[in-house]
Design an enzyme around this catalytic site. Structure first.
Site, PDB file in Angstrom:
ATOM      1  CG  ASP A  34      -2.054   0.972   1.124  1.00 50.57           C
ATOM      2  OD1 ASP A  34      -2.442   1.315  -0.016  1.00 50.57           O
ATOM      3  OD2 ASP A  34      -2.558   1.417   2.174  1.00 50.57           O
ATOM      4  CG  ASN A  64      -7.954  -2.009  -4.965  1.00 49.14           C
ATOM      5  OD1 ASN A  64      -7.016  -2.784  -4.770  1.00 49.14           O
ATOM      6  ND2 ASN A  64      -8.254  -1.045  -4.092  1.00 49.14           N
TER       7      ASN A  64
HETATM    8  C1  IPE Z   1      -5.464  -2.718  -0.077  1.00 42.08           C
HETATM    9  O1  IPE Z   1      -5.172  -1.378  -0.209  1.00 42.08           O
HETATM   10  C2  IPE Z   1      -5.352  -3.413  -1.389  1.00 42.08           C
HETATM   11  C3  IPE Z   1      -4.002  -3.486  -1.946  1.00 42.08           C
HETATM   12  C4  IPE Z   1      -2.904  -3.048  -1.407  1.00 42.08           C
HETATM   13  C5  IPE Z   1      -3.918  -4.138  -3.209  1.00 42.08           C
HETATM   14  P1  IPE Z   1      -6.293  -0.267  -0.364  1.00 42.08           P
HETATM   15  O2  IPE Z   1      -5.578   1.015  -0.509  1.00 42.08           O
HETATM   16  O3  IPE Z   1      -7.240  -0.639  -1.435  1.00 42.08           O
HETATM   17  O4  IPE Z   1      -7.043  -0.389   1.031  1.00 42.08           O
HETATM   18  P2  IPE Z   1      -7.896   0.694   1.848  1.00 42.08           P
HETATM   19  O5  IPE Z   1      -8.939   1.240   0.924  1.00 42.08           O
HETATM   20  O6  IPE Z   1      -6.931   1.764   2.291  1.00 42.08           O
HETATM   21  O7  IPE Z   1      -8.450  -0.074   3.003  1.00 42.08           O
HETATM   22  C1  IPE Z   2      -1.624   0.194  -3.345  1.00 43.54           C
HETATM   23  O1  IPE Z   2      -1.419   1.560  -3.347  1.00 43.54           O
HETATM   24  C2  IPE Z   2      -1.860  -0.360  -4.731  1.00 43.54           C
HETATM   25  C3  IPE Z   2      -3.244  -0.777  -4.976  1.00 43.54           C
HETATM   26  C4  IPE Z   2      -4.204  -0.802  -4.100  1.00 43.54           C
HETATM   27  C5  IPE Z   2      -3.547  -1.218  -6.323  1.00 43.54           C
HETATM   28  P1  IPE Z   2      -2.631   2.581  -3.338  1.00 43.54           P
HETATM   29  O2  IPE Z   2      -3.011   2.887  -4.748  1.00 43.54           O
HETATM   30  O3  IPE Z   2      -3.733   2.109  -2.476  1.00 43.54           O
HETATM   31  O4  IPE Z   2      -1.918   3.835  -2.701  1.00 43.54           O
HETATM   32  P2  IPE Z   2      -2.560   4.851  -1.658  1.00 43.54           P
HETATM   33  O5  IPE Z   2      -3.035   4.061  -0.500  1.00 43.54           O
HETATM   34  O6  IPE Z   2      -3.681   5.532  -2.377  1.00 43.54           O
HETATM   35  O7  IPE Z   2      -1.431   5.760  -1.308  1.00 43.54           O
HETATM   36 MG    MG Z   3      -4.157   2.367  -0.512  1.00 39.07          MG
END
Ligand code: IPE
Ligand code: IPE
Ligand code: MG
Length: 238
Positions: free
Chosen positions: A17, A65
């Site tokens: 993340d 997502n």
């Molecule tokens: C979890 O991260 C999913 C992945 C890292 C692939 P998200 O960014 O989607 O999770 P939330 O929304 O902060 O809980």
């Molecule tokens: C994790 O990074 C990757 C996916 C969930 C695909 P994020 O895209 O959630 O990054 P933040 O949390 O918005 O910084």
């Molecule tokens: Mg995230």
């Protein structure tokens, strides 16, 4: 329950993340964070294999997502396909088996085909089992396993038995990016997992960070509901 000071988690799960924040903190569009994150995956996989991790499960795209802008989702799938092609020879030469978990029916068919091919080509690799979770929801996996009977086979007394989306028990869950939650990742498998949260955004994660996490893991006393190792030693020497 014995404590091994040099032990690395046999099954490490990483919630990758912080890609978006990595980019926005630098005044760049979110997609750049995903590009950098994909580069970091390669380093993480290599380092974990080198350190002796047996299974590495990476959360790449959750079923929630799909709520993201279509452009971002499209870019992520393009990145998965590109990196799959680019890293396949390296996976094979490093003896790493690749499996993708999660729903495959909603993925672009070209990506699904590439995944099938990569899984087939690495099927007999044994050094480390790399799993990438794409369109993955742990609640859905548990629900599917419950209705198919696979959950019974995965009960703790048969923790080696898995199937229908239930994986072997996770020893440690690491989440980068500073949030302290599981976001529907490996809920069943993490029943006794050690949890580690890093404030580092995923693209910035280094081998040294992983070594710090491994040292933290090695220093934990995993009791699984039993007693502390030191209590056990006192009892045995009495
Ligand atoms: C979890 O991260 C999913 C992945 C890292 C692939 P998200 O960014 O989607 O999770 P939330 O929304 O902060 O809980
Ligand atoms: C994790 O990074 C990757 C996916 C969930 C695909 P994020 O895209 O959630 O990054 P933040 O949390 O918005 O910084
Ligand atoms: Mg995230």
């Amino acid at each position: 329950m014995k404590r091994h000071l040099t032990a690395v988690p046999d099954h490490l799960a990483i919630i990758m993340d912080g890609n978006g924040r990595w980019a926005t903190q630098r005044g760049r569009p979110r997609w750049m964070g995903h590009v950098r994150g994909a580069q970091t995956v390669r380093k993480v996989v290599t380092h974990c294999a080198r350190r002796g991790v047996g299974q590495l499960t990476l959360y790449a795209f959750s079923s929630d997502n799909w709520k993201r802008p279509q452009e971002e989702v499209k870019l992520l799938f393009e990145l998965f396909a590109t990196h799959l092609d680019r890293q396949l020879p390296e996976l094979i030469s490093n003896d790493i088996r690749l499996t993708v978990i999660g729903r495959r029916d909603r993925l672009p068919s070209a990506l699904a085909e590439r995944i099938n091919a990569a899984e087939a080509r690495t099927h007999s690799c044994r050094r480390m089992h790399l799993r990438v979770a794409i369109d993955y929801s742990s609640r859905t996996a548990i629900q599917t396993a419950a209705t198919s009977g696979a959950l019974e086979r995965a009960m703790p007394d048969r923790s080696d038995a898995t199937g229908a989306g239930i994986l072997p028990s996770v020893d440690m869950v690491l989440r980068t990016g500073g949030e302290r939650r599981l976001s529907d990742f490996l809920l069943w498998e993490s029943a006794y997992a050690e949890l580690a949260f890093l404030d580092v955004n995923f693209p910035d994660l280094t081998a040294a960070d992983l070594d710090t996490v491994f040292a933290d893991y090695a220093a934990r006393d995993r009791r699984f509901g039993g007693v502390q190792v030191v209590d056990q030693l006192i009892k045995e020497s009495a």
